[in-house]
Each structure stands twice: as C-alpha cells, then as structure tokens.
Design a protein around this motif. Structure first.
Motif, PDB file in Angstrom:
ATOM      1  N   ARG A 203      -1.205  -3.934  12.270  1.00 17.72           N
ATOM      2  CA  ARG A 203      -1.331  -3.683  10.841  1.00 17.72           C
ATOM      3  C   ARG A 203      -0.640  -4.759  10.044  1.00 17.72           C
ATOM      4  N   HIS A 204      -1.014  -4.831   8.784  1.00 11.75           N
ATOM      5  CA  HIS A 204      -0.451  -5.820   7.860  1.00 11.75           C
ATOM      6  C   HIS A 204       0.267  -5.051   6.758  1.00 11.75           C
ATOM      7  N   TRP A 205       1.584  -4.800   6.965  1.00 14.69           N
ATOM      8  CA  TRP A 205       2.330  -3.959   6.024  1.00 14.69           C
ATOM      9  C   TRP A 205       3.033  -4.773   4.947  1.00 14.69           C
TER      10      TRP A 205
ATOM     11  N   GLU B   3      -8.178   6.491   7.436  1.00 13.65           N
ATOM     12  CA  GLU B   3      -7.183   6.552   6.376  1.00 13.65           C
ATOM     13  C   GLU B   3      -6.796   7.998   6.105  1.00 13.65           C
TER      14      GLU B   3
ATOM     15  N   ASP C  62      -6.253  -6.152   2.909  1.00 10.10           N
ATOM     16  CA  ASP C  62      -6.528  -5.143   3.932  1.00 10.10           C
ATOM     17  C   ASP C  62      -5.318  -4.946   4.831  1.00 10.10           C
ATOM     18  N   GLN C  63      -5.157  -3.717   5.298  1.00  8.44           N
ATOM     19  CA  GLN C  63      -4.011  -3.401   6.144  1.00  8.44           C
ATOM     20  C   GLN C  63      -4.199  -3.879   7.575  1.00  8.44           C
TER      21      GLN C  63
ATOM     22  N   SER D 138      -6.833  -9.420   7.328  1.00  8.88           N
ATOM     23  CA  SER D 138      -5.989 -10.080   6.322  1.00  8.88           C
ATOM     24  C   SER D 138      -5.812 -11.558   6.643  1.00  8.88           C
TER      25      SER D 138
ATOM     26  N   LYS E 268      -7.037  -2.947  -4.254  1.00  7.02           N
ATOM     27  CA  LYS E 268      -6.543  -4.017  -3.374  1.00  7.02           C
ATOM     28  C   LYS E 268      -6.694  -5.389  -4.029  1.00  7.02           C
TER      29      LYS E 268
ATOM     30  N   SER F 132       0.538   1.159  -4.139  1.00  5.74           N
ATOM     31  CA  SER F 132       0.703  -0.212  -3.659  1.00  5.74           C
ATOM     32  C   SER F 132       0.481  -1.211  -4.781  1.00  5.74           C
TER      33      SER F 132
END
Length: 1087
Positions: free
Chosen positions: A449-451, A577, A662-663, A668, A717, A758
């Motif tokens: 994931r891309h946090w 999700e 994107d997560q 990403s 986003k 976010s």
C-alpha cells in the motif's frame, strides 16, 4: 653485427664447411655450417645463396635412409638461409617447395611419415619461410597449372596435420602455413593486390582444392571445443576466405562457358576445374551443407572470439558470394541475426555493424533472391512461433526471439509483406500475447500500500539521471529471464517503426477489446509500438525509410488514450474498500474477537454489501497491472509526441492525477513515473510546475465532478494530489472548491468520509507549510527582542538585593494564583478587578469597532476544525485516526488567532478526552499527540481541564501497566501497550512544562512515573521516565530533588550548627535498590 660483410670473405669462411658437409652428411657438420652462417651478413648470404643451399639440398636428396635428427637440422639451417635471403628463380622455388614437402612423406608407406613433432614444426616453418622469401612476381609465377600436383600434395599434408595432430602448436602452425599457400597471409611481405587476371588464375587453381579444404576444415571447426578457440578461429578464416575467393560473384561473371585447354600434360589437365554454371551449382549445394554444419556448431561455441569470426564468415560470403551461394543465404542470415543479442558486447557490436553495412549496401533489400529467402524464413518463424514459445526453455526462447529481431532489422520496411498476411499476423500476435502473459498470483502486488503523502517531486532526483521512467519490474508466467522481456520490447518497437502502424494498432486494439485475458499483453505491445513508431529507442538500419508522421502518430495516440481512460478500463477494482463494504474493520482486540466468531461472520456474509461475489486476489492483481501498464503507456505517449502532448493534457492529466493518489503502491509509482514523463516531454520543470500551469481546468473538473460524486468517486484523490504537490499560489484557486468539498462531506459523511478526510489532511498540510515561513520570521523577531531585553533584566536583578517586602509579595501572589488555579475566585473579586482596570478607549477611533476580515487560510482551518469535532467520534477507526491528524494541523494553523482557536478547542475537548481515555490504543496515541500540540499553543486554557479530565486517567493507566512492563520480556517492546506507555511518558514531561502545572498535579505525575525509574523496566521506558523528571526539575526543582532523595540518598546531610536537628531522609539507608542508577543520573543533572 655480422663479421663477414663481403661475399669474398664469407666464401673463404663457408667453403670449407660446405665441402665438409657435402662429403659427410652429419648433424655436427650442419650445426657447424649454421654457426658460421650467423657471422655472415644478409647481402653476402644473398650472393652465396646457391652455393650454401647446395650441400643442404644434396643432403636431403641423397638416397637411402637418413636419421630424422639430421633432416631436422638441415631443414632448420635451410630455413635460416631463406629467412635472410630472397628466392629469385622460379625453378629454385618449385624445387625447394617439393624437397621440403617430401620431408613429411614416406614413399614406402604412401602416407605421411611418422616423424617427431619437432620435425613437423621445422618443415612447416620451412615451407612458410620459403613462400615468404619468394621475390616479387616469382610467387605469382609459382601458382601455374603445372604446380598443381605438388601444391595439392602440400595442402593435403597441412590439412592432415591440422586435423589429426594433438599438438596445438602444430595445428596452428599447419593452418598458418596453409594460409600462406592460399595467398591469405596478412603479413607485409605480400602487400600487392591482385588484378583480375591474377585473381582468375589463382581462383581456377584453388578451385581444385576447394572440396578437400572445405571438408577437412569443417571437420576441424566442428571438432571438440577443447581443442582451443584459436584453432577454430583460424580454420573459420581459411574456410570463408577460400570459399569467398573461389566462389566470388565477380570472378564467376568473367568465366567463359567454354574451357580453354591449358598447356600442361594430360594428367595435370584432369586436375584443373572449369568454374562454369553446373560446377557452381553443384559446389554451392555441397558448400551449403558444410556451412549449415559449421553454423550449427559455431553459433553456440562458448568462446566469444569464435562467434565473432562467424560474423566475419557471414559478412564475407554474403558480400562476395550472394549469387553463387544464394542457397546459403538463409542459414547465413539466421546465424547473423541470432547473434544480435549475444552475451558478449564485442559480438553484439560487430553484429550490428555488419547489419548496418548490409542495410547501407542493400545486400538484402537490393537482392530479390535474398529478400525472398529472408521473407520465407520470417514466414516460417512466425508460423512456428507460438509452438516454440510454449515448448522451449528460456534460453531457447531467447534465441528464437533474437532470430525474429534480426529478421526484422534486416528486412526493414519489407516486413510489411509478412504483416499483410492475415494468417501470419495472427500467428505473430498470438505468440506475443501468449509469452507476455503476466503472473498475477502474488499477494504482495495487492498487499503493498501507499500510505504516505510524499510529493511527486520526491522522485524527481532519482529520475534526473534517466529522463524517462523505468519499466516496472514484472513477473511473467512463461519465462523468468529479463533479457526475454527486453527482446520482446525491441521486437514490438521494430514492428512499430517499420510496419504499418494503423494495421498493427487496429489489430492489437481488437485483441485489447476482445478479452480481459489479452488486455494487459495487448496494452504492453501497443505502448511499445508507439515508442517504436516515434523512433525513440530504435536503431534505423535503413536510412531511406520514412517514419510515421507526427499528425498520424497523434491521431493513433489519441484513440489508444481514449480506450485506456474509458470508464470500464480505468476504474477497476484493485482493493476491497471499507466504505463500499459499509462495515468497520476494527483493529481493537474486541473487534478482532468478534470478527473471528462464527455468528458475526455469517452476518457479514449475508449482508447486502456481500451479495455480489467479491473479487479474488488474482483478479485484483490483474487489474492493478492493467492500470500500471496503461499509465506507463501514457508516459510512453508523452515521450513519443514530445511537446505535442500538451494538446492531450486536457484528457490525460486528470486521470493520471487520480491514480497518483491511489493507495496501491504499484499504481501510485506508475502514475508518478507517467507524471515525470509528461513533465520532461512537455517542458515542465517539475510536477508542481505541471499542476500549477494546468490548475484552472483541473479545479473546474473537480468542481463539476463533486456535484456527481456517485459517478466520480475518485474526485477527492485528484484534489489531494494537487494540494500535496503545489504551493501557496494554488490556494486562491481552490478556496471555492474547498467549500464544495466541505459541503459534499456534510452530505456523504457516512459513505465517503475516508477520501474526504484525506483531502482535508492534504489541505491543512499545505496551509501549515505556507504559514511555516511566516511563523519562523515572526519567531526570529520575537527572539531577538527577547534577547535584547534579557541583559537589562539580568543587570537589574544583580544590582538590587532581595528584601523582606519582595518575599512577602511573592508569597501573596503565589497564594492568589493558587486560588485562581483551584477556581476559588469570588464574583466580587472579579468585578473589583474589572473596575480597577477599565478598558482604554482610543480617542482617535470615532467609529464602531469593526473586526478585520479573516485570512482565507484561517477561515478554511476553522471550517475544517468544525468538521473534525463531529468526525472524531466516527465509528471507523481509520477515519478517527485521520481526523486526529487533521485536528493537530488545524491547531498549528490557528495558533496565531487564539480568539478563534480557543472556542473550537473548547468544543473539541470532550470528544478528545473520550479518545484519550476510552478508545483504541492507536487512537489514544494519536490523541495524545494532539493534546501535546494543544498544550503548546493554548496552555493556560488547557491547564485545569487537563488536570481534571485527563491526568488522573493517564496516571492511573501508567501505574496499572507498570507491573506488566516490569515482568515482560524483550518481545514486549513490539506491542501496542508498550508504544502507548512510551508515548505517554515521552509527552508528559513537555506537557507539564507547557501547562505550568501546580504542585499537587506535579506530584501526581511524579508518583505515576516514579515506578518507571526502576531498573526492572525496559530501557526505553526508563529513559522516557527520566525525561519526565528532567522537565519536572524545570518547573519544581526543589520538590523533585526531595522526591528523588526519598528514593535513594547518596550522601548524609550534616547540620551546619549543633542546635539544629539532623535531617534524616528515607533514601539515606545507603542500600542499593532498583532506582539507584536512575536517581543518581537525575541528581547529577539537577546539580
């Protein structure tokens, strides 16, 4: 330096030795002659050449058996003489040639004599030296038809030695000597080029030896690899130079159909060959068989120099014998193209150089016969390509694809003859689609994931050295060798460069739409076709080829891009999700236990959200890779079009920004790479510059899509990525959009809260970064003014001594402040205080008080903090954590407007207390961080609330958890409970100092942290507890000193006067206890 320079002197010395050798043929006499020859000059030797050679030749011609050592000495002496002189008579040359050749032949057994290796080497060197000593045109006169039997005898002897001897030195020597005999020597003694007549004369002569030479050399070349690469290299060189000389197209064109009879005896005439059409055809067929054997063996030879010589063989035969050896063109071209991607860089470079020369001289394109052969080979290869890709191993696939790549390079624009065949195009595309199938079973793809919210520009430095983004590492189902993927990319690029781009794009777009199973492979191929059509990574071997025009390329890119970013191909399911499920996935222990219970699981599965089949790991991985490949395609399209891609930014930039936020980590990263490609192609300095320059239509798109959020759920986003990668100049443009975001959040807070929070976090982070510079400037000014006032106060304090009245006033003020802190203030006192300090009115201000308008960022921060107050109690833990982060940033942004911050902090306090005292440990950690920020920005306002609502529970939690951490092992430091203890201990000290707590509250903190000074606690908790007491020392040093000495007192206190009673502290027992080390450390700091 020679002693005898004149022939007369030399003759006087050499005559006795020569006479003696003539009388007695012994090794000693030969050695004596050779010793005398060392002292004679070359000019004198030339004059006496015939005289010196006579006894040596006489020894060789004497009938009867002779010792081998004698013959070897004679040959060596003869070689010495020939190396220092020139043979000027044709008859002498022929006779010496025959005499030296006969030394290796046994007349009795009719086969080569069984002599020593030294003898063989001596004869080989003698023959080579003899041919080099031939003067001027004598050597050409030597090669007359009458010499054919003697020359053939020597050639067969040398071939036998090269093939049958075990000594490497003899093999090399025999091959080198054969080169000299065949007029292939590279030395300076034979510099003159041959004219047409001389070439024909030698060609007719060597044609008689061609079958024997080619057959024997083929056996040598295809022999054991252990014989050494130098032998194979030399044999290859002799083979192709002999074949290319005898079968040269230029010579054969001048050969007449009717053979002229040579003036030689009948026996010799029978050995002569007439190179007419039938002979050429028969010889070509036989040589082709040998060439195939050679290629089959040499193309896989382990030594790179052998493979390098194979390229020279192909070049020589195709350039000189393209018509006579047309049947060999196929195997020769196949051998050449198979080495295009050889592991040796030298072989690769030479292969590309030969291909470029072939293209320049139109060897393939200009020759219809060779072009037809090559096209037929390509047809055959494309027909069998799917089967080969399925049945071969990685090395076999690499070789096959290298062959395909070489054919495409050689054919160039003529590849369309193959592509125009529907059957062959389908076979080719089927093979490419099949081998490019990805392995999507790895769970790590969807798991990563891309946090973090790193800026896109963070990757600019890594991409600075390489302007275009790299292809992401991917794993294929049918191969693991990365070289195969590189070859496939080059094949697709060449197809795009030389092929009909409209035909190829239409064909692979049909496959893209036909099936989900083909979509990823078709997209990869389409991306490379566009790169190839632009000529970016393609080496053009055909200069007359015209590239695809920029207008046509832009039309093709536009159609592909529309297909990529369409709703069904761009917005694919890549993760499950929580918002779509509608159920919170709690991290708390109770929640985890509930999820594992059977009844709850059945309820989840029977809920409406799960009525549809959930996507599998493989399907989500497949979707992730499809999006990544399409994003890479956008970057490739930008590279291909350059600045013309600006015309497509309106349709491409918004979708790419969606995926940049994107997560999923791979998506990403791919979007970030595409952004960098767009920046480089369109001339933008950075992603920030790109976003700022195109922010007007991006903001307009966001505003429109927010009104239809159900149709455009990924809109937040885009705004989030914009805010993360822009500066303060974007704030006025997005101010209205922020209000739309807040209004939409109020409407969809129960469904879309995660994505909107976010966005708010990115917004507040941007506002914080914008205010940071202003606050730093203000802080520097305040610090300077404070420092300028400080010396005066210090000087005043040093001049005036403390009086009794000062002490009395200090005590009264302390008691009054204590009452205020405890809330014991009467209304009369408050009114009296208000009356005693009436507000000052500015006489110049005649109008009513008008509050100045708030800055935009302050108003936004206030609006966001309002939403945070409500969302802090959301049932989703993920949202609560994010909201606490946003709230922390709101406090920082509003710190300069206390009158706006304090009412909002008052309203947020109850929910924050609940997060601190009755929530998941993760939320407690985040809420404690917010509490620390609040304490630093509005300390007086928070003091009583903290002491009343939070401190008792924090202290109680620390006390109750201390025995657990004291007994725990090393694994405890990885638990959430430990992290919570550590965070509270690390933050409690600064908080007490900022809030300036009273004595009673400080005692509560000290009592709760005291047990963590024990050596039984983990080291990190001990250090954190010591930091608490270091801060307490700054607030109440006396009380802290007393408390520490009660634990352990390192020294006795002696009264200064006998009338005073001694002070006895509980820690003065001098006995070591678990607190000793920490107490000593803190007392040392206090001193």
């Amino acid at each position: 330096m020679a002693v005898f320079d004149t022939p007369e002197e030399a003759f006087g010395v050499l005559r006795p030795v020569c006479v003696q050798l003539t009388k007695a043929q012994t090794v000693e006499n030969v050695e004596r002659l050779q010793a005398q020859l060392q002292a004679v000059s070359d000019s004198a030797l030339q004059e006496l050449q015939q005289y010196i050679l006579f006894p040596l030749r006489f020894t060789l011609k004497t009938p009867g058996p002779k010792r081998e050592r004698l013959i070897q000495s004679v040959v060596e002496c003869l070689t010495f003489v020939l190396s220092s002189t020139c043979v000027k008579e044709q008859e002498l040359l022929q006779e010496l040639f025959s005499e030296l050749s006969a030394c290796l032949y046994s007349p009795t057994s009719q086969k080569p004599a069984a002599v020593s290796e030294e003898m063989k080497l001596a004869v080989i060197r003698g023959l080579s030296t003899l041919m080099h000593s031939a003067y001027g045109d004598i050597v050409l006169a030597f090669y007359e038809p009458s010499i054919l039997p003697r020359l053939g005898f020597a050639v067969s002897l040398l071939l036998g030695l090269a093939e049958q001897e075990k000594s490497k030195q003899i093999k090399i020597g025999a091959l080198k000597c054969l080169q000299v005999l065949l007029f292939q020597c590279d030395c300076q003694d034979h510099p003159r080029s041959l004219d047409e007549l001389e070439q024909k004369q030698l060609g007719d002569l060597f044609a008689s030896f061609l079958p024997g030479i080619s057959t024997a050399l083929t056996r040598v070349i295809t022999g054991d690899f252990k014989q050494g690469h130098s032998i194979v290299v030399t044999s290859l060189k002799i083979f192709y130079e002999t074949v290319s000389f005898v079968m040269a197209d230029e010579q054969l064109r001048r050969v007449s159909e009717v053979q002229t009879k040579p003036a030689v005896e009948h026996r010799v005439a029978e050995l002569m060959v007439h190179r007419e059409a039938n002979w050429v055809k028969n010889t070509s067929d036989k040589v082709t068989v040998l060439i195939k054997k050679i290629i089959e063996c040499v193309s896989v030879h382990p030594h790179w120099k052998v493979r390098l010589e194979l390229i020279e063989l192909v070049k020589a035969l195709l350039l000189k014998c393209s018509q006579s050896l047309v049947g060999s063109a196929g195997p020769l071209l196949k051998a050449l193209v198979s080495l295009v991607n050889d592991e040796s860089l030298e072989v690769q470079a030479q292969c590309n150089e030969v291909l470029r020369r072939f293209a320049d001289e139109r060897v393939v394109v200009g020759s219809r016969a060779i072009a037809d052969v090559l096209s037929e080979n390509l047809h055959s290869l494309t027909t069998s390509l799917p089967r080969l890709m399925n049945s071969q191993d990685d090395q076999g696939r690499f070789s096959t694809l290298s062959l395909l790549l070489g054919y495409l390079k050689l054919l160039g624009p003529k590849v369309n003859f193959v592509l125009n065949s529907v059957a062959h195009l389908q076979r080719l595309s089927k093979a490419l689609i099949q081998i490019l199938e990805l392995d999507v079973a790895d769970i790590k793809i969807v798991e990563e994931r891309h946090w973090n919210s790193d800026h896109l520009s963070a990757s600019a430095e890594t991409l600075a050295s390489q302007p275009w983004s790299r292809i992401q590492r991917r794993y294929f189902r049918f191969f693991t060798d990365e070289r195969i993927f590189l070859l496939l990319r080059q094949v697709c690029q060449l197809l795009g460069f030389y092929g009909n781009l409209y035909l190829l794009v239409d064909h692979f777009m049909e496959l893209y739409r036909e099936s989900v199973a083909y979509r990823k492979q078709a997209a990869m191929i389409l991306n490379e076709l566009v790169v190839g059509a632009a000529g970016l990574e393609v080496e053009n071997l055909h200069e007359k080829h015209i590239k695809t025009s920029l207008e046509d390329l832009r039309e093709i890119v536009t159609s592909i891009l529309e297909e990529y970013i369409s709703q069904e191909n761009w917005y694919l399911v890549t993760c499950i999700e929580a918002e779509k499920v509608g159920e919170e996935l709690m991290v708390r222990q109770s929640g985890l236990q509930a999820l594992t219970s059977g009844t709850h699981t059945r309820q989840l599965l029977s809920s409406p959200a799960f009525s549809q089949p959930s996507p599998t790991i493989c399907s989500m991985n497949s979707n992730i890779w499809q999006i990544c490949i399409q994003l890479e395609g956008v970057g490739h399209f930008a590279r291909a079009l350059g600045t013309d891609f600006r015309l497509l930014l309106m349709s491409a930039l918004y979708p790419v920004l969606e995926k940049a936020g994107d997560q999923t980590l791979l998506i990403s990263q791919a979007a970030t790479g595409a952004m960098m490609d767009i920046c480089h192609a369109c001339g933008y300095e950075s992603p920030q510059h790109l976003i700022n320059q195109n922010s007007d239509y991006l903001v307009n798109g966001i505003s429109l899509n927010l009104r239809h959020l159900s149709l455009h759920p990924h809109t937040p986003k885009v705004l989030e990525v914009m805010l993360q990668n822009s500066d303060a100049s974007l704030l006025p443009l997005v101010a209205d959009v922020v209000q739309d975001v807040l209004a939409t959040l109020d409407q969809f807070y129960d469904k879309r809260a995660t994505s909107f929070v976010s966005v708010l976090h990115a917004l507040l982070a941007a506002l914080d970064a914008d205010n940071l510079g202003q606050l730093q400037e203000q802080g520097v000014g305040e610090k300077e003014s404070h420092l300028s006032r400080r010396p005066a106060a210090l000087e005043k304090g040093l001049e005036n001594t403390t009086t009794a009245e000062d002490i009395e006033q200090f005590v009264l003020n302390y008691l009054k402040e204590k009452d205020v802190a405890d809330g014991n203030v009467s209304d009369f006192d408050s009114e009296e205080e208000e009356q005693s300090d009436p507000p000052r009115v500015n006489e110049d201000d005649t109008g009513p008080d008008v509050e100045p308008p708030l800055p935009v960022q302050i108003q936004i921060a206030m609006d966001v903090m309002e939403r945070c107050i409500h969302l802090m109690s959301d049932k989703n833990l993920k949202i609560r954590l994010k909201v606490l982060d946003v709230l922390d940033l709101c406090v920082v942004v509003l710190q300069s407007h206390k009158n706006r911050l304090l009412p909002l902090a008052h309203r947020a306090w109850p929910s924050l207390v609940h997060r601190l005292t009755n929530d998941d440990p993760l939320a407690v950690l985040r809420a404690f961080k917010v509490l620390g920020t609040l304490g630093g920005k509005c300390g007086d306002f928070l003091r009583s609330r903290f002491c009343k609502d939070v401190l008792p529970k924090l202290a109680g939690s620390l006390v109750s958890q201390a025995p657990v951490s004291a007994r725990a092992g090393p694994v405890y430091s990885h638990t959430l409970a430990f992290k919570l203890q550590l965070a509270v201990l690390q933050g409690l000290g600064p908080l007490c100092e900022r809030l300036d707590l009273g004595e009673g509250d400080l005692n509560k903190v000290a009592d709760a942290c005291l047990i963590y000074l024990s050596a039984k606690q983990p080291v990190k908790l001990q250090e954190a507890a010591r930091s608490v007491f270091l801060h307490l020392m700054k607030v109440d040093p006396d009380g802290t000193w007393f408390l520490l000495n009660e634990l352990y007192c390192p020294e006795d206190f002696i009264p200064p006067h006998p009338s005073l009673h001694p002070v006895q502290l509980r820690g003065a027992t001098r006995q070591q206890n678990p607190y000793t080390a920490s107490v000593l450390h803190l007392l040392q700091e206090l001193q």
